[in-house]
Design a protein around this motif. Structure first.
Motif, PDB file in Angstrom:
ATOM      1  N   TYR A   1       2.705  11.707   5.990  1.00 14.69           N
ATOM      2  CA  TYR A   1       2.401  11.720   4.562  1.00 14.69           C
ATOM      3  C   TYR A   1       2.340  10.294   4.022  1.00 14.69           C
ATOM      4  O   TYR A   1       3.076   9.413   4.487  1.00 14.69           O
ATOM      5  N   HIS A   2       1.469  10.126   3.037  1.00 16.77           N
ATOM      6  CA  HIS A   2       1.373   8.832   2.353  1.00 16.77           C
ATOM      7  C   HIS A   2       2.041   8.941   0.997  1.00 16.77           C
ATOM      8  O   HIS A   2       1.733   9.826   0.205  1.00 16.77           O
TER       9      HIS A   2
ATOM     10  N   PRO B   1       6.775   2.291  -4.625  1.00 14.03           N
ATOM     11  CA  PRO B   1       7.243   0.949  -4.253  1.00 14.03           C
ATOM     12  C   PRO B   1       8.153   0.998  -3.028  1.00 14.03           C
ATOM     13  O   PRO B   1       8.795   2.017  -2.753  1.00 14.03           O
ATOM     14  N   LEU B   2       8.223  -0.111  -2.309  1.00  8.68           N
ATOM     15  CA  LEU B   2       9.014  -0.135  -1.078  1.00  8.68           C
ATOM     16  C   LEU B   2      10.499   0.081  -1.344  1.00  8.68           C
ATOM     17  O   LEU B   2      11.212   0.606  -0.484  1.00  8.68           O
ATOM     18  N   ASP B   3      10.974  -0.308  -2.522  1.00 10.25           N
ATOM     19  CA  ASP B   3      12.412  -0.227  -2.772  1.00 10.25           C
ATOM     20  C   ASP B   3      12.922   1.197  -3.010  1.00 10.25           C
ATOM     21  O   ASP B   3      14.118   1.411  -3.191  1.00 10.25           O
ATOM     22  N   CYS B   4      12.001   2.177  -3.028  1.00  7.93           N
ATOM     23  CA  CYS B   4      12.470   3.558  -3.165  1.00  7.93           C
ATOM     24  C   CYS B   4      12.722   4.189  -1.794  1.00  7.93           C
ATOM     25  O   CYS B   4      13.129   5.355  -1.716  1.00  7.93           O
ATOM     26  N   ALA B   5      12.508   3.449  -0.704  1.00  8.41           N
ATOM     27  CA  ALA B   5      12.691   3.992   0.645  1.00  8.41           C
ATOM     28  C   ALA B   5      14.104   4.539   0.877  1.00  8.41           C
ATOM     29  O   ALA B   5      14.251   5.627   1.448  1.00  8.41           O
TER      30      ALA B   5
ATOM     31  N   GLU C   1       7.778   3.758   6.983  1.00 11.91           N
ATOM     32  CA  GLU C   1       7.353   2.365   7.119  1.00 11.91           C
ATOM     33  C   GLU C   1       6.357   1.996   6.027  1.00 11.91           C
ATOM     34  O   GLU C   1       5.713   2.871   5.444  1.00 11.91           O
ATOM     35  N   PRO C   2       6.259   0.704   5.724  1.00 15.80           N
ATOM     36  CA  PRO C   2       5.260   0.274   4.742  1.00 15.80           C
ATOM     37  C   PRO C   2       3.845   0.601   5.219  1.00 15.80           C
ATOM     38  O   PRO C   2       3.535   0.485   6.401  1.00 15.80           O
ATOM     39  N   GLN C   3       3.019   1.043   4.300  1.00 18.58           N
ATOM     40  CA  GLN C   3       1.607   1.286   4.607  1.00 18.58           C
ATOM     41  C   GLN C   3       0.870  -0.044   4.519  1.00 18.58           C
ATOM     42  O   GLN C   3       0.760  -0.640   3.450  1.00 18.58           O
ATOM     43  N   ARG C   4       0.405  -0.536   5.646  1.00 14.94           N
ATOM     44  CA  ARG C   4      -0.257  -1.837   5.678  1.00 14.94           C
ATOM     45  C   ARG C   4      -1.738  -1.695   5.342  1.00 14.94           C
ATOM     46  O   ARG C   4      -2.388  -0.726   5.736  1.00 14.94           O
TER      47      ARG C   4
ATOM     48  N   GLY D   1       0.808  -1.231   0.000  1.00 18.78           N
ATOM     49  CA  GLY D   1       0.000   0.000   0.000  1.00 18.78           C
ATOM     50  C   GLY D   1       0.828   1.262   0.000  1.00 18.78           C
ATOM     51  O   GLY D   1       0.350   2.327   0.385  1.00 18.78           O
ATOM     52  N   GLY D   2       2.111   1.193  -0.393  1.00 20.16           N
ATOM     53  CA  GLY D   2       2.943   2.379  -0.407  1.00 20.16           C
ATOM     54  C   GLY D   2       3.690   2.555   0.898  1.00 20.16           C
ATOM     55  O   GLY D   2       3.889   1.610   1.659  1.00 20.16           O
TER      56      GLY D   2
END
Length: 302
Positions: free
Chosen positions: A255-256, A260-264, A282-285, A222-223
């Motif tokens: 902020y949301h 993708p997670l790999d851009c963190a 953190e990942p948006q669950r 979920g971003g």
């Protein structure tokens, strides 16, 4: 363990299941979801050999549905949504009858029945007539008959139907226990049950398989959720992978990121370079209810 390839079932002009393929490994607990009419029950009936596919194939280990249907059925325990029981029989007599149908050897039947009664928590009702049982206890009788022959695969259609909260918790524990020795497929309309016991989910829509993913992956897709001091939007605007960046209502500094997670790592790097204090990233669950709603909303816009 189970390989389904291009499975299709038609009833005249109606295609109930269309070109469905998936694989399930030994010991997996998989949730099969979909609205009424999505094709779940048809899939289960074909997996158990009670319904022939129009086309496609089902393999269980080295066995193929069709030439090896009887051998496959011996390896499957099946709880249909409305499990057929004989109301005038006692629970233990019914299980003796089912043990014979499952080809449980006579020398092992008493032990198998005792084990099924214990695992389904039916000891208090073992000598009761089935017609005197509540819906929840009848459901447990159905579970017990599915366990009698110690199958490699268990297919449970609405296993918590009619159970009270305590019985639901016991059923969850039983499914987890069964998964140590068998592959379990659970079909239910109660999404919380899938979240509680399943590690993977298959979502059917209008006869087609539209989602096949591990639950953890679905819930993390979920971003990103960002917590910072100040406004990070100008700093992060240069990251192409971020589709959108929106403030979370009534939560200052949060902020949301639709990304993708790999851009963190790049997000952290840009914020650090700009001197913007970062409190959390953190990942948006998402819960399964939201995932299920999104899948069916997509269909409404097609």
């Amino acid at each position: 363990m189970i390989q389904v390839q291009h499975l299709t079932r038609r009833y005249g002009d109606l295609t109930a299941v269309r070109n469905v393929s998936f694989e399930i490994g030994h010991g997996e607990v998989v949730g099969l979801l979909g609205h009424n009419g999505a094709g779940k029950t048809t899939i289960m009936k074909m997996l158990t050999g009670y319904l022939e596919p129009t086309s496609g194939s089902v393999q269980v280990a080295d066995l193929t549905l069709g030439p090896d249907t009887r051998a496959i059925q011996r390896r499957i325990g099946y709880l249909p949504e409305n499990c057929p029981v004989w109301p005038e029989m006692t629970v233990i007599d019914y299980l003796h009858f089912q043990a014979a149908l499952h080809d449980v050897p006579e020398t092992r039947r008493d032990k198998a029945i005792a084990m099924a009664i214990r695992r389904a928590d039916l000891k208090a009702k073992a000598t009761a007539s089935i017609q005197t049982l509540s819906r929840g206890y009848r459901q447990r009788v159905g579970v017990a008959q599915a366990l009698l022959h110690e199958p490699d695969i268990l297919i449970l259609d609405e296993p918590t139907n009619g159970l009270d909260p305590t019985q639901i918790r016991q059923m969850r524990e039983l499914i987890r226990d069964l998964a140590q020795h068998a592959t379990v497929i659970v079909s239910t309309h109660i999404l919380q049950e899938v979240q509680a016991v399943c590690e993977r989910v298959l979502i059917m829509r209008a006869g087609e398989l539209v989602v096949d993913a591990r639950l953890e992956e679905l819930q993390r897709s979920g971003g990103l959720l960002l917590s910072v001091e100040g406004d990070p939007r100008p700093t992060l605007a240069s990251i192409d992978a971020i589709q959108s960046l929106t403030a979370v209502p009534d939560q200052p500094g949060r902020y949301h990121l639709d990304a993708p997670l790999d851009c963190a790592p790049q997000v952290v790097e840009n914020l650090t370079r700009a001197g913007i204090p970062l409190h959390a990233l953190e990942p948006q669950r998402r819960d399964l209810e939201k995932v299920f709603a999104e899948v069916n909303e997509e269909a409404a816009h097609v």
